[in-house]
Design a protein around this motif. Structure first.
Motif, short mmCIF file in Angstrom:
data_model
loop_
_atom_site.label_atom_id
_atom_site.label_comp_id
_atom_site.label_asym_id
_atom_site.label_seq_id
_atom_site.Cartn_x
_atom_site.Cartn_y
_atom_site.Cartn_z
N TYR A 135 24.03 -32.64 -28.14
CA TYR A 135 23.69 -31.83 -27.40
C TYR A 135 22.41 -32.25 -26.56
O TYR A 135 22.30 -32.15 -25.48
CB TYR A 135 23.64 -30.32 -27.87
N LEU A 136 21.25 -32.41 -27.29
CA LEU A 136 19.83 -32.73 -26.82
C LEU A 136 19.97 -33.89 -25.97
O LEU A 136 19.02 -34.18 -24.92
CB LEU A 136 18.97 -32.67 -27.90
N LEU A 137 20.71 -34.98 -26.46
CA LEU A 137 20.91 -36.24 -25.51
C LEU A 137 21.69 -36.15 -24.38
O LEU A 137 21.28 -36.74 -23.39
CB LEU A 137 21.28 -37.28 -26.64
N LEU A 138 22.69 -35.28 -24.46
CA LEU A 138 23.50 -35.14 -23.20
C LEU A 138 22.81 -34.32 -22.08
O LEU A 138 23.18 -34.48 -21.06
CB LEU A 138 24.83 -34.68 -23.55
N LEU A 139 21.84 -33.30 -22.55
CA LEU A 139 21.47 -32.59 -21.74
C LEU A 139 20.78 -32.82 -20.39
O LEU A 139 21.10 -32.32 -19.24
CB LEU A 139 20.47 -31.60 -22.54
N PRO A 140 19.83 -33.78 -20.39
CA PRO A 140 19.29 -34.41 -19.14
C PRO A 140 20.24 -34.69 -18.09
O PRO A 140 20.17 -34.64 -16.84
CB PRO A 140 18.19 -35.35 -19.57
N PHE A 141 21.25 -35.41 -18.69
CA PHE A 141 22.29 -36.11 -17.81
C PHE A 141 23.09 -34.96 -17.21
O PHE A 141 23.34 -35.27 -15.87
CB PHE A 141 23.03 -36.96 -18.54
N ALA A 142 23.44 -33.83 -17.95
CA ALA A 142 24.22 -32.75 -17.45
C ALA A 142 23.50 -32.16 -16.50
O ALA A 142 24.11 -31.72 -15.31
CB ALA A 142 24.82 -32.08 -18.64
N ARG A 143 22.18 -31.53 -16.83
CA ARG A 143 21.39 -31.02 -15.98
C ARG A 143 21.30 -31.57 -14.61
O ARG A 143 21.07 -31.03 -13.57
CB ARG A 143 20.14 -30.59 -16.76
N LEU A 144 20.87 -32.91 -14.60
CA LEU A 144 20.78 -33.61 -13.36
C LEU A 144 21.83 -34.14 -12.81
O LEU A 144 21.56 -34.60 -11.59
CB LEU A 144 19.65 -34.60 -13.58
N HIS A 145 22.95 -34.00 -13.54
CA HIS A 145 24.24 -34.14 -12.71
C HIS A 145 24.19 -35.60 -12.54
O HIS A 145 24.65 -36.13 -11.59
CB HIS A 145 24.43 -33.20 -11.34
N TYR A 146 23.70 -36.46 -13.41
CA TYR A 146 23.68 -38.10 -13.42
C TYR A 146 24.80 -38.45 -14.29
O TYR A 146 24.69 -38.78 -15.46
CB TYR A 146 22.32 -38.50 -13.78
#
Length: 835
Positions: A563-574
């Protein structure tokens, strides 16, 4: 002469050997061991004071501590023992006999004396520490761990002596067989260890916890304290320690349960199984907590997760005995009130009255925790704030440590009607070259508050404010430009936040991080990820590197870390690059192996993140949306911190909505109708002036206000700023007859209109239009790229049949759209040309 010196060195050892006797051969030792009360010990000591050897003294003090350890009202009994004339005599005898004590007895004496509450500046304590230092290399690992614990109790965690102990541990770690001493050593030396030793200690700890049957809850607590001290949420170690606590839960007392929950809170580790058994255990022993110490421990642990009836009972008791709370007990109650968002004015006023007499007792870090809680609880007490401000400024002028000056400056700045005088400015100016980025950010934030909230002060001292802010900016830029160690930099950035950082420092920080991109490694990935999420800054170079490193270590991804690893990609829609999609698949695949072992709330959060990146793994979705799991989640939500519980419930609703709209083949029912209606009723529905402006312009464009609806809720409770309908010829269709329209726009009521109005079938070829104004929160902080939340909402609205018109704030507020005609033309193009 040489022979005499040799004999002199040998004499104390020989004397110790001569005095060594077993309990059975020493009547006085036997009598001491048979004592059942402190007064019996003191009577024996008084009658035999001329016969007492170092063993007698050690045994007497040891027995006195054993008596105190078993008592509920320990502080009062401790005072009685410490102030007894025969105890003072025992201390004097012990000080005179230190040279006769063997290593084990010496360290055990120090431990007992400190446990009985003797102050660190007492001459006996000082002599014992100095002698322990002299014998350091000869101490066994068991004695060394107890000595380190004693130094920790005296707050000598960063002393040279503790550094020497850390070096001994470093040399002997690989050969250390008795893992019982490991946790105590780890928690004690945590402030003076290198990153390398830190990693080695964690590996050793994980090995020691392989067989949890051999680990006590006390040792597990020290492991968790170590993680708290180094501010690292290491899930594999935490999970193993948690299994120990669950095993021993029924034997833990209120102090131990309270300590564990506090440690978990500081690490943001929420284990529902432990919280549930802790709640049950605490409720079972409530009646035993009948003194201020045990009650405040109970209150801090139980109140935030208790039901209304138990909570009110605790509140009533707190009101009755609040006058007896000491400064730390008062702090514990205030922090618990903050955690449960409780604003009972009667109790808060009572606690504030108690705080008046305790202010001088708090250390700066404790005062920071206290004041943040007081501000959160909206305490209205001008006299208290006035007294506090004078006290803080006096303390600030007297402080010499960097940490104290920084904390106290921050606290002064958050008080009502505070201001920065020349004395405060001088203190700040003098220490800026020593400050790390976190301290510089604290100072800049405080000064910015003074500039903004004190207009009269701004006129008098704006020059002083400006000069200081420029100096802070200079030192911050210097620190960033000279940074060459990513791990060290991430530690400094961990707590950076706020407007000044985002406006002044963020760009330079990201430049520095890109310069150090090759230092991104598995060990710092989670810290790196949390920083990217906090800043909302889209940098493909950094995200690509994170994905690549994670792929190299995919087998190390622990269940909850996905969850913590995926979070920035999901939040920034990258989500578009192929290698990033591979990273997603690997992360989700690794998590899927451990679905049954996930904490319920973490599984929901992971599912929501997967929805943001347009992944809907069937095993994950089915694991969440089944009766057994949801019942387990409901139980957990009742005992989680209030803010986290609300967040998880909302994320479950959003995941439910996403699955219903995007994966109808999974046949997951929509069951959040009532929850969404409750959220909608709590929403104020207030609209900003800008929304009113857009509404008036839409009315002019479409031919009247009856052609546009405001604050509309869709069938799945997405809220839309404005909705209109165009027929097949792009002509607007009215919602009500013109005769019944609200003609006077000044009288439009800007609250939510009747949500979910009956949706009639649209005429053939007609199109619903959703008009959304997007403020800065809808985009990445450094670009015009919409966030994951913005993207998923648009996706859902399109599935529901809307043509989505987005009005980005940077377009609406641009120089090109600075007139009414320009705004009207812009809206016409958005609505009619693209519909």
């Amino acid at each position: 002469m040489t022979r005499m010196l040799c004999l002199r060195r040998f004499y104390p050892f020989a004397l110790r050997c001569c005095q060594c006797r077993t309990v059975s051969s020493d009547p006085l030792l036997s009598q001491l061991s048979n004592c059942t009360h402190e007064d019996e010990v003191f009577d024996l000591v008084g009658k035999n004071k001329t016969k007492l050897s170092e063993k007698h003294v050690g045994s007497a003090i040891d027995i006195l501590w054993q008596f105190q350890e078993k008592k509920h009202n320990f502080p009062r009994n401790s005072d009685y023992v410490k102030n007894h004339s025969h105890f003072i005599m025992l201390n004097n005898l012990a000080e005179n006999k230190i040279s006769y004590m063997d290593n084990e007895a010496l360290i055990h004496m120090l431990y007992n004396i400190l446990s009985l509450g003797v102050e660190a500046h007492d001459s006996l304590v000082r002599e014992l520490v100095v002698e322990g230092w002299r014998r350091l290399d000869g101490l066994s690992l068991a004695a060394l761990s107890k000595f380190a614990l004693c130094l920790h109790k005296q707050k000598l965690v960063k002393s040279p002596l503790m550094g020497q102990i850390a070096e001994i541990v470093n040399k002997n770690l690989d050969s250390m067989q008795d893992t019982r001493v490991l946790p105590v050593l780890m928690s004690s030396i945590s402030s003076v260890i290198s990153k390398n030793l830190q990693n080695r200690l964690m590996q050793k700890a994980e090995g020691a916890l392989e067989n949890i049957e051999l680990v006590s809850s006390d040792h597990a607590m020290h492991f968790v304290q170590f993680l708290r001290n180094i501010k690292l949420q290491h899930h594999p170690l935490l999970d193993k320690c948690n299994r120990v606590f669950l095993r021993d839960a029924k034997q833990l007392d209120v102090e131990e349960l309270s300590t564990i929950l506090q440690l978990y809170h500081s690490l943001r580790f929420n284990n529902s199984a432990f919280r549930l058994v802790a709640k049950q255990r605490l409720m079972a022993i409530m009646d035993e907590c009948n003194n201020p110490l045990s009650f405040t421990q109970l209150f801090a642990a139980l109140a935030p997760m208790a039901g209304p009836a138990v909570r009110e009972q605790l509140i009533e008791t707190a009101l009755l005995i609040a006058d007896e709370f000491d400064h730390l007990q008062t702090l514990a109650v205030v922090e618990a009130l903050k955690e449960m968002k409780y604003r009972n004015s009667q109790l808060i006023k009572k606690i504030t009255d108690v705080l008046h007499k305790h202010l001088d007792m708090y250390r700066s870090t404790e005062l920071a925790r206290l004041l943040r809680s007081i501000v959160f609880l909206q305490v209205h007490d001008p006299d208290f704030y006035s007294k506090l401000q004078k006290w803080l400024i006096r303390r600030l002028q007297e402080s010499v440590t960097l940490t104290d000056i920084c904390i106290l400056t921050h606290l002064v700045s958050i008080l009502p009607s505070s201001h920065m005088d020349e004395a405060i400015a001088a203190r700040i100016d003098g220490i800026l070259p020593q400050c790390n980025l976190n301290y510089l950010n604290f100072f800049a934030t405080a000064i910015t508050k003074w500039v903004r909230h004190n207009q009269s002060n701004q006129r008098r001292g704006s020059g002083l404010h400006g000069i200081l802010l420029q100096k802070i900016k200079y030192h911050a830029f210097q620190r960033l430009q000279q940074a060459n160690d990513l791990d060290h930099l991430l530690e400094e950035l961990k707590f950076l936040a706020g407007e000044w950082f985002e406006e002044i420092l963020l760009e330079q920080t990201m430049v520095t991080l890109q310069r150090l991109v090759d230092q991104i490694a598995w060990k710092n990935m989670l810290l790196y990820s949390s920083f990217i999420v906090k800043t909302n800054y889209l940098c493909p170079l950094l995200l690509d590197k994170m994905a690549a490193v994670a792929m190299e270590h995919v087998d190390k991804i622990y269940k909850s870390e996905a969850y913590l690893l995926l979070l920035p990609f999901a939040r920034l829609h990258y989500i578009d690059p192929p290698h990033v999609q591979e990273f997603f698949e690997a992360c989700i695949g690794q998590s899927s192996k451990h679905i049954s072992r996930f904490e319920p709330h973490l599984l929901v959060l992971l599912g929501y993140i997967c929805a943001l990146i347009e992944h809907f793994p069937a095993d994950l979705i089915k694991a969440i949306f089944n009766i057994k799991f949801l019942a387990k989640l409901d139980t957990q939500l009742e005992i989680l911190p209030v803010s986290l519980s609300r967040k998880v419930h909302t994320r479950l609703m959003e995941l439910n909505r996403a699955v219903c709209l995007e994966c109808p083949d999974l046949q997951i029912p929509w069951f959040h109708e009532q929850y969404c209606q409750q959220l909608m009723q709590k929403s104020s529905g207030n609209r900003r002036a800008l929304h009113q402006q857009i509404h008036r312009l839409l009315g002019e464009i479409l031919g009247g206000s009856h052609f546009v609806r405001v604050s509309v809720f869709t069938s799945y409770y997405h809220e839309i700023d404005f909705e209109c309908v165009l027929d097949r010829n792009k002509k607007p269709l009215p919602y009500v007859d013109e005769n019944g329209a609200r003609a006077d726009l000044k009288n439009v009521h800007w609250s939510q209109e009747s949500p979910l109005l009956e949706r009639k079938e649209l005429p053939p070829g007609a199109q619903r239009i959703a008009v959304e104004f997007l403020d800065s929160s809808a985009f990445c902080s450094n670009s015009n790229t919409p966030t994951g939340e913005t993207a998923i909402k648009k996706r859902h609205l399109e599935i529901l049949g809307y043509h989505v018109v987005q009005i980005p704030h940077f377009e609406w507020n641009s120089m090109e759209l600075s007139s009414k005609d320009a705004w009207i033309e812009y809206l016409k193009k958005k609505i009619f040309e693209r519909a």
